[in-house]
Each structure stands twice: as structure tokens, then as C-alpha cells.
Design a protein around this motif. Structure first.
Motif, PDB file in Angstrom:
ATOM      1  N   ARG A  86    -110.934 -76.788 -42.453  1.00  0.00           N
ATOM      2  CA  ARG A  86    -112.315 -76.531 -42.069  1.00  0.00           C
ATOM      3  C   ARG A  86    -112.579 -75.028 -41.933  1.00  0.00           C
ATOM      4  O   ARG A  86    -111.658 -74.238 -41.721  1.00  0.00           O
ATOM      5  CB  ARG A  86    -112.615 -77.176 -40.708  1.00  0.00           C
ATOM      6  N   GLY A  87    -113.858 -74.666 -42.013  1.00  0.00           N
ATOM      7  CA  GLY A  87    -114.272 -73.382 -41.489  1.00  0.00           C
ATOM      8  C   GLY A  87    -114.320 -73.462 -39.969  1.00  0.00           C
ATOM      9  O   GLY A  87    -114.115 -74.535 -39.383  1.00  0.00           O
ATOM     10  N   PHE A  88    -114.588 -72.339 -39.318  1.00  0.00           N
ATOM     11  CA  PHE A  88    -114.674 -72.336 -37.852  1.00  0.00           C
ATOM     12  C   PHE A  88    -115.770 -71.368 -37.431  1.00  0.00           C
ATOM     13  O   PHE A  88    -115.667 -70.161 -37.644  1.00  0.00           O
ATOM     14  CB  PHE A  88    -113.349 -71.928 -37.234  1.00  0.00           C
ATOM     15  N   LYS A  89    -116.853 -71.931 -36.862  1.00  0.00           N
ATOM     16  CA  LYS A  89    -117.994 -71.134 -36.422  1.00  0.00           C
ATOM     17  C   LYS A  89    -118.477 -71.632 -35.067  1.00  0.00           C
ATOM     18  O   LYS A  89    -118.457 -72.837 -34.794  1.00  0.00           O
ATOM     19  CB  LYS A  89    -119.158 -71.254 -37.414  1.00  0.00           C
ATOM     20  N   ASN A  90    -118.927 -70.690 -34.253  1.00  0.00           N
ATOM     21  CA  ASN A  90    -119.536 -71.033 -32.958  1.00  0.00           C
ATOM     22  C   ASN A  90    -118.651 -71.963 -32.133  1.00  0.00           C
ATOM     23  O   ASN A  90    -119.132 -72.885 -31.467  1.00  0.00           O
ATOM     24  CB  ASN A  90    -120.918 -71.660 -33.174  1.00  0.00           C
ATOM     25  N   GLY A  91    -117.349 -71.734 -32.233  1.00  0.00           N
ATOM     26  CA  GLY A  91    -116.410 -72.462 -31.398  1.00  0.00           C
ATOM     27  C   GLY A  91    -116.050 -73.846 -31.863  1.00  0.00           C
ATOM     28  O   GLY A  91    -115.416 -74.604 -31.113  1.00  0.00           O
ATOM     29  N   GLU A  92    -116.403 -74.226 -33.115  1.00  0.00           N
ATOM     30  CA  GLU A  92    -116.067 -75.560 -33.585  1.00  0.00           C
ATOM     31  C   GLU A  92    -115.837 -75.586 -35.093  1.00  0.00           C
ATOM     32  O   GLU A  92    -116.324 -74.722 -35.821  1.00  0.00           O
ATOM     33  CB  GLU A  92    -117.163 -76.550 -33.204  1.00  0.00           C
ATOM     34  N   PRO A  93    -115.082 -76.581 -35.581  1.00  0.00           N
ATOM     35  CA  PRO A  93    -114.841 -76.691 -37.018  1.00  0.00           C
ATOM     36  C   PRO A  93    -116.136 -77.018 -37.764  1.00  0.00           C
ATOM     37  O   PRO A  93    -117.007 -77.718 -37.240  1.00  0.00           O
ATOM     38  CB  PRO A  93    -113.848 -77.857 -37.131  1.00  0.00           C
ATOM     39  N   VAL A  94    -116.245 -76.502 -39.003  1.00  0.00           N
ATOM     40  CA  VAL A  94    -117.403 -76.800 -39.848  1.00  0.00           C
ATOM     41  C   VAL A  94    -116.911 -77.229 -41.224  1.00  0.00           C
ATOM     42  O   VAL A  94    -115.855 -76.812 -41.690  1.00  0.00           O
ATOM     43  CB  VAL A  94    -118.351 -75.593 -39.971  1.00  0.00           C
ATOM     44  N   ILE A  95    -117.696 -78.077 -41.890  1.00  0.00           N
ATOM     45  CA  ILE A  95    -117.326 -78.625 -43.188  1.00  0.00           C
ATOM     46  C   ILE A  95    -117.569 -77.616 -44.305  1.00  0.00           C
ATOM     47  O   ILE A  95    -118.158 -76.557 -44.099  1.00  0.00           O
ATOM     48  CB  ILE A  95    -118.068 -79.937 -43.463  1.00  0.00           C
ATOM     49  N   ILE A  96    -117.133 -77.999 -45.515  1.00  0.00           N
ATOM     50  CA  ILE A  96    -117.200 -77.100 -46.670  1.00  0.00           C
ATOM     51  C   ILE A  96    -118.477 -77.418 -47.447  1.00  0.00           C
ATOM     52  O   ILE A  96    -118.457 -78.057 -48.508  1.00  0.00           O
ATOM     53  CB  ILE A  96    -115.957 -77.270 -47.574  1.00  0.00           C
ATOM     54  N   ASP A  97    -119.616 -76.994 -46.909  1.00  0.00           N
ATOM     55  CA  ASP A  97    -120.868 -77.254 -47.607  1.00  0.00           C
ATOM     56  C   ASP A  97    -121.317 -75.997 -48.358  1.00  0.00           C
ATOM     57  O   ASP A  97    -120.608 -74.986 -48.369  1.00  0.00           O
ATOM     58  CB  ASP A  97    -121.937 -77.731 -46.625  1.00  0.00           C
ATOM     59  N   SER A  98    -122.441 -76.051 -49.022  1.00  0.00           N
ATOM     60  CA  SER A  98    -123.013 -74.905 -49.739  1.00  0.00           C
ATOM     61  C   SER A  98    -122.014 -74.299 -50.722  1.00  0.00           C
ATOM     62  O   SER A  98    -121.639 -73.130 -50.621  1.00  0.00           O
ATOM     63  CB  SER A  98    -123.497 -73.834 -48.746  1.00  0.00           C
ATOM     64  N   VAL A  99    -121.590 -75.105 -51.693  1.00  0.00           N
ATOM     65  CA  VAL A  99    -120.704 -74.627 -52.750  1.00  0.00           C
ATOM     66  C   VAL A  99    -121.418 -74.730 -54.094  1.00  0.00           C
ATOM     67  O   VAL A  99    -122.338 -75.532 -54.271  1.00  0.00           O
ATOM     68  CB  VAL A  99    -119.380 -75.418 -52.796  1.00  0.00           C
ATOM     69  N   ALA A 100    -120.971 -73.919 -55.068  1.00  0.00           N
ATOM     70  CA  ALA A 100    -121.525 -74.012 -56.417  1.00  0.00           C
ATOM     71  C   ALA A 100    -120.918 -75.181 -57.174  1.00  0.00           C
ATOM     72  O   ALA A 100    -121.607 -75.914 -57.880  1.00  0.00           O
ATOM     73  CB  ALA A 100    -121.282 -72.711 -57.171  1.00  0.00           C
ATOM     74  N   VAL A 101    -119.606 -75.350 -57.021  1.00  0.00           N
ATOM     75  CA  VAL A 101    -118.867 -76.427 -57.692  1.00  0.00           C
ATOM     76  C   VAL A 101    -117.747 -76.866 -56.764  1.00  0.00           C
ATOM     77  O   VAL A 101    -117.100 -76.030 -56.126  1.00  0.00           O
ATOM     78  CB  VAL A 101    -118.267 -75.946 -59.037  1.00  0.00           C
ATOM     79  N   ARG A 102    -117.510 -78.187 -56.694  1.00  0.00           N
ATOM     80  CA  ARG A 102    -116.327 -78.683 -56.004  1.00  0.00           C
ATOM     81  C   ARG A 102    -115.576 -79.600 -56.956  1.00  0.00           C
ATOM     82  O   ARG A 102    -116.192 -80.343 -57.742  1.00  0.00           O
ATOM     83  CB  ARG A 102    -116.658 -79.379 -54.687  1.00  0.00           C
ATOM     84  N   GLY A 103    -114.239 -79.511 -56.911  1.00  0.00           N
ATOM     85  CA  GLY A 103    -113.449 -80.301 -57.839  1.00  0.00           C
ATOM     86  C   GLY A 103    -112.087 -80.665 -57.296  1.00  0.00           C
ATOM     87  O   GLY A 103    -111.657 -80.164 -56.251  1.00  0.00           O
ATOM     88  N   GLN A 104    -111.419 -81.554 -58.027  1.00  0.00           N
ATOM     89  CA  GLN A 104    -110.054 -81.973 -57.709  1.00  0.00           C
ATOM     90  C   GLN A 104    -109.268 -82.078 -59.013  1.00  0.00           C
ATOM     91  O   GLN A 104    -109.816 -82.442 -60.054  1.00  0.00           O
ATOM     92  CB  GLN A 104    -110.050 -83.316 -56.970  1.00  0.00           C
ATOM     93  N   ARG A 105    -107.983 -81.765 -58.920  1.00  0.00           N
ATOM     94  CA  ARG A 105    -107.123 -81.784 -60.107  1.00  0.00           C
ATOM     95  C   ARG A 105    -105.735 -82.283 -59.742  1.00  0.00           C
ATOM     96  O   ARG A 105    -105.202 -81.921 -58.679  1.00  0.00           O
ATOM     97  CB  ARG A 105    -107.026 -80.385 -60.715  1.00  0.00           C
ATOM     98  N   VAL A 106    -105.145 -83.095 -60.599  1.00  0.00           N
ATOM     99  CA  VAL A 106    -103.745 -83.494 -60.466  1.00  0.00           C
ATOM    100  C   VAL A 106    -102.906 -82.459 -61.201  1.00  0.00           C
ATOM    101  O   VAL A 106    -103.032 -82.294 -62.425  1.00  0.00           O
ATOM    102  CB  VAL A 106    -103.505 -84.900 -61.045  1.00  0.00           C
ATOM    103  N   ILE A 107    -102.052 -81.753 -60.472  1.00  0.00           N
ATOM    104  CA  ILE A 107    -101.206 -80.727 -61.075  1.00  0.00           C
ATOM    105  C   ILE A 107     -99.966 -81.365 -61.700  1.00  0.00           C
ATOM    106  O   ILE A 107     -99.581 -81.047 -62.826  1.00  0.00           O
ATOM    107  CB  ILE A 107    -100.788 -79.679 -60.032  1.00  0.00           C
TER     108      ILE A 107
END
Length: 294
Positions: free
Chosen positions: A122-143
């Protein structure tokens, strides 16, 4: 699938495949083919991205446990525990039926809710964890058959873009999964977080400034089946170089983190529970194991 001879409680697992990793596409014909990688524009509305993948995200397993990393802004880690050691997720897909469980398969054992679950980043703001929002692209890959990567391009964090990759590697010989977070273009004041959740009911646990935390308790993973109660233990060991501080909140045992000089954050996650035939049976024995994590 990775093949490696190892010992489990003195019994050799021989040439059994020991790790597997996959992304499967959700298919109305129920074929659910494996894919090497998948990515979505950041403005994809939930749950379209989440539901496009069978299991809702990349799956990674070793003989004792499996995780899936949700394909959405939470990128939460969900947990599956085995009754007997071996690989079974290609068949059960995190969706074990009662008949499967009665015949010796494992199942999903964790209700994460809004917590960090088992080592979700998570990110961490204002004393608490925050999710990964506001992205241009999100992805997953099997290495490969023991490694999956989760990535976010142009994550707008504290009003500037960060390029992030999360790499999860299953250990074929131990119940651990190693995690490496790589962050590019972060600022010195940026803080991040991970940890383990406090289990939904009867939780006991601890957190140490040196980077170790664990929890143990009961929960109902599937709210449609309240009779299905799972006793689960979670553990994490964070690289001390990354730790800014340690804290508890209502849901979690948390480490506040900063990348090292190479922009990396690293930690190891692990789990056990009463579901396992030869697993840990008490919080005391589980906590002793977690305290000794390398």
C-alpha cells in the motif's frame, strides 16, 4: 511447473512439481485458458478488470499455500491453504467445493475486508494505508512457474507519477513467498506500508520494530457459508533497511516503509492454519516459527 526434490517432515516429495504460477482468462465456456500477461487502462471501471480474470488475479503456489493478487486498485493478497502438501490450484482455482475439501483439497481461508491481508502493498498517507488508484495502466505477468509480477504505470502518488513493479516468488522448499517492490521516480518524502491483518475473530498477534509481525485467529472466508470457519496464522518479515516505523491500527499490524537506495522494498510473507494436516496447531508454535524467519 517447477520440479525439485525436497523433504516435508522427513518424507521426500521427490520429483513432484513444487511451484506453479498462472493467469487464467475468465471464459464463459469455462475453459479459462492460461495467459502470459494481461493489462488494463487505469480508467477501467471496477469490477471489469477484476472479473476478467478467473480467480480475479494472478495465482502463485508452493506445496503448502497459494496466493492470488487481485487485479484492481487494492492489489490485495488472498490466501489458500492445503490439507496435504502438493499442487492443486490449476484444478481448484481458489474455488474448492465442499466435495473437493471433503476429498482432501485445500481452500480459500482468509477474509481480508479492508485490511492489508497477508503482505499486500500500500501507499501510506495521513496515518493510514491507501490503495493503488490513479494509474495509467495496471497489469500482471507470469515470469516463470514460481514468479509473478504486478505492475502499475504512472501511479499518481503525492501528485507525481511513480513506476512500480511488485514481484512475488514462491519458495518450493518452505512455506514462504518472497516479495520485492521496485519503485522508480518516487520522492524522498513518499511513504509506503505493508503488514499482516488482524484475523477477523479471536485475533492474537504481535509486531516488532525489527520487522517481524504475526497474527492468529478465526474467520469466515465465504460469508455465504458461515459454517465454514478457518483458523489461520499469518506472518511477515520485512527488510529492516526499509522500515520507518511499526504500528497497529484497528485492522492491521503495519510497517511504514521507505525504499532503499536502489528504490526497492523487500519482505517475506508466510501462513499456516488448522486446515493443514501437518501444519501448526497453536498460536504459540506459529509465532515461534515466524520470529525465526530469515
Amino acid at each position: 511447473m517447477r520440479i525439485l526434490p525436497i523433504l516435508f517432515l522427513g518424507v521426500s516429495l521427490g520429483a513432484m512439481a513444487q511451484t506453479d504460477a498462472y493467469i487464467k482468462i475468465h471464459d464463459s465456456h469455462k475453459r479459462h485458458p492460461r495467459a502470459v500477461a494481461i493489462e488494463f487502462p487505469g480508467n477501467t471501471e471496477f469490477p471489469a478488470d477484476y472479473d476478467a480474470i478467473y480467480g480475479h488475479g494472478a495465482v502463485l503456489e508452493n506445496p503448502w499455500l497459494a496466493i492470488r493478487v487481485y487485479m484492481d486498485s487494492r492489489q490485495s493478497i488472498d490466501l489458500y491453504l492445503k490439507h496435504n502438501p502438493g499442487l492443486e490450484l490449476d484444478r481448484t482455482g481458489f474455488y474448492s467445493t465442499k466435495d473437493m475439501v471433503d476429498n482432501g483439497d485445500g481452500c480459500d481461508v482468509l477474509w481480508a475486508g479492508k485490511s492489508v491481508a497477508m503482505g499486500s502493498f500500500r501507499g501510506f498517507k495521513n496515518g493510514e494505508p491507501v490503495i493503488i488508484d490513479s494509474v495509467a495502466v495496471r497489469g500482471q505477468r507470469v515470469i516463470d512457474d514460481h514468479t509473478v509480477m504486478v505492475y502499475d504505470k504512472d501511479w499518481i502518488y503525492n501528485e507525481h507519477p511513480i513506476q512500480m513493479t511488485q514481484t512475488y516468488t514462491a519458495d518450493p522448499a518452505k512455506r514462504e513467498i518472497n516479495v520485492e517492490i521496485k519503485l522508480d521516480r518516487y520522492k524522498p518524502g513518499d511513504l509506503f506500508a505493508t503488514g499482516v491483518q488482524k484475523i477477523e475473530k479471536d485475533n492474537v498477534g504481535f509486531i516488532l520494530d525489527k520487522g517481524v509481525a504475526a497474527s492468529w485467529g478465526n474467520n469466515i472466508p465465504d460469508k455465504n457459508h458461515p459454517e465454514w470457519i478457518e483458523t489461520v496464522g499469518l506472518g511477515i518479515k520485512v527488510n529492516p533497511e526499509n522500515i520507518v516505523s511499526a504500528k497497529e491500527d484497528d485492522l492491521n499490524y503495519l510497517f511504514i516503509l521507505r525504499p532503499d537506495r536502489d528504490g526497492k522494498i523487500s519482505y517475506t510473507i508466510t501462513a499456516s492454519g488448522l486446515r493443514e494436516k501437518e501444519g501448526f496447531k497453536t498460536s504459540a508454535s506459529w509465532f515461534d516459527y515466524v520470529r525465526k524467519l530469515k
